[in-house]
Design a protein around this motif. Structure first.
Motif, mmCIF file in Angstrom:
data_model
loop_
_atom_site.group_PDB
_atom_site.id
_atom_site.type_symbol
_atom_site.label_atom_id
_atom_site.label_comp_id
_atom_site.label_asym_id
_atom_site.label_seq_id
_atom_site.Cartn_x
_atom_site.Cartn_y
_atom_site.Cartn_z
ATOM 1 N N GLU A 74 0.745 -1.223 -0.202
ATOM 2 C CA GLU A 74 0.025 -0.072 -0.012
ATOM 3 C C GLU A 74 0.762 1.344 0.027
ATOM 4 O OE1 GLU A 74 -3.409 1.931 2.535
ATOM 5 O OE2 GLU A 74 -2.681 0.153 3.421
ATOM 6 N N HIS B 12 2.519 1.827 -3.566
ATOM 7 C CA HIS B 12 1.608 2.287 -4.661
ATOM 8 C C HIS B 12 0.936 3.635 -4.124
ATOM 9 C CE1 HIS B 12 1.762 -1.376 -6.922
ATOM 10 N NE2 HIS B 12 1.337 -2.054 -5.940
ATOM 11 N N LYS B 13 0.871 4.148 -2.887
ATOM 12 C CA LYS B 13 0.434 5.379 -2.852
ATOM 13 C C LYS B 13 1.447 6.488 -3.004
ATOM 14 C CE LYS B 13 -2.585 4.830 0.950
ATOM 15 N NZ LYS B 13 -2.957 5.254 2.365
ATOM 16 N N GLY C 281 0.201 2.700 -9.617
ATOM 17 C CA GLY C 281 -0.593 1.740 -8.855
ATOM 18 C C GLY C 281 -0.260 0.405 -9.727
ATOM 19 N N ARG D 219 -9.793 0.134 -5.860
ATOM 20 C CA ARG D 219 -8.410 -0.460 -5.772
ATOM 21 C C ARG D 219 -7.414 0.310 -6.438
ATOM 22 N NH1 ARG D 219 -12.139 -5.208 -6.345
ATOM 23 N NH2 ARG D 219 -11.553 -6.603 -4.948
ATOM 24 N N ASN D 220 -6.303 0.467 -6.013
ATOM 25 C CA ASN D 220 -5.056 1.203 -6.338
ATOM 26 C C ASN D 220 -4.611 0.534 -7.555
ATOM 27 O OD1 ASN D 220 -3.400 3.365 -6.867
ATOM 28 N ND2 ASN D 220 -2.211 2.971 -5.006
#
Length: 254
Positions: A149, A152-153, A158, A186-187
């Motif tokens: 997480e 990907h942030k 992503g 969802r990312n």
């Protein structure tokens, strides 16, 4: 790079799948591809590649041990010294191995070949989904997204979702709506890939959508909250674009 000779997954739009599986590549054979490419690029006065994608022949997660060893060597500073974020492993959805990859190589990027928004349609296009159904695959996907997480942030992209567009099969408005609903929250980055004609066109009657259809599909999904890229294909002239890699059986046997 390739991870196998042929492929057992049998994706209906993919020429490699028509070969069947003729064998797994050893980690050394995977690394040899990178070494040869590096030597070629440097001999032409170009920089060595800094990103590697397991998107050649084969399902990487069906040859997990060799791929895992190759990833370690690729990222070892005393071997190839790639950044882990510079290595991407593509999978059609071997859910248990995707979970294992997340545990053992959390910093390696993943590209998921989805190709359909429903289990029924996915079984038609990707027969392997009968073994690893969509709900099991999404569970593995969510595990990966949860474990990565923070990374990907920080990323503008992503996790990559691959989606080959097949005219009249999975490129309709209702497919776009179902896909947006499936992935919402969802990312991920949706990578739309117009079908590259190959031997499967004659086998299954597949055709590539018009560019306007591809763009309309992408816009419809964007309007429903997803990030989208429409891939510009290269390599069609030498049958090396997405879904076109295949050898004659005589070439394999020889």
């Amino acid at each position: 790079v390739s991870s196998q000779i042929g492929c057992a997954m049998g994706c209906q739009f993919c020429a490699t799948g028509t070969m069947g599986l003729h064998g797994d590549l050893a980690a050394s054979e995977i690394l040899e591809q990178v070494a040869l490419l590096t030597r070629h690029e440097c001999s032409q006065g170009r920089p060595a590649p800094r990103n590697i994608v397991f998107m050649g022949m084969g399902e990487p997660l069906a040859n997990y041990d060799a791929v895992s060893e190759a990833v370690e060597k690729l990222c070892d500073p005393f071997h190839f010294a790639f950044r882990r974020r510079g290595v991407t492993v593509s999978t059609v959805g071997v859910a248990p191995s995707l979970k294992k990859l997340t545990r053992e190589h959390p910093d390696v990027r993943v590209a998921l070949s989805l190709h359909a928004p429903t289990q029924t349609l996915r079984e038609r296009i990707v027969p392997a989904s009968k073994r690893w159904p969509l709900d099991e695959l999404l569970e593995a996907l969510d595990d990966h997204l949860s474990a990565t997480e923070k990374r990907h942030k920080r990323s503008a992209s992503g996790l990559m979702i691959e989606y080959v567009l097949l005219k009249g099969v999975n490129d309709r408005d209702e497919d776009a709506d179902a896909l947006a609903a499936l992935l919402r929250g969802r990312n991920v980055m949706l990578n739309l890939i117009p079908y590259n004609p190959n031997v499967t066109a004659a086998l299954h009657g597949f055709e590539a959508p018009e560019e306007a259809t591809c763009r309309a599909f992408g816009k419809r999904v964007i309007n429903r909250g997803l990030r989208v890229r429409l891939r510009q294909e290269f390599g069609q002239d030498v049958s090396a674009a997405c879904g076109q890699l295949a050898l004659d059986i005589e070439d394999v046997a020889g």
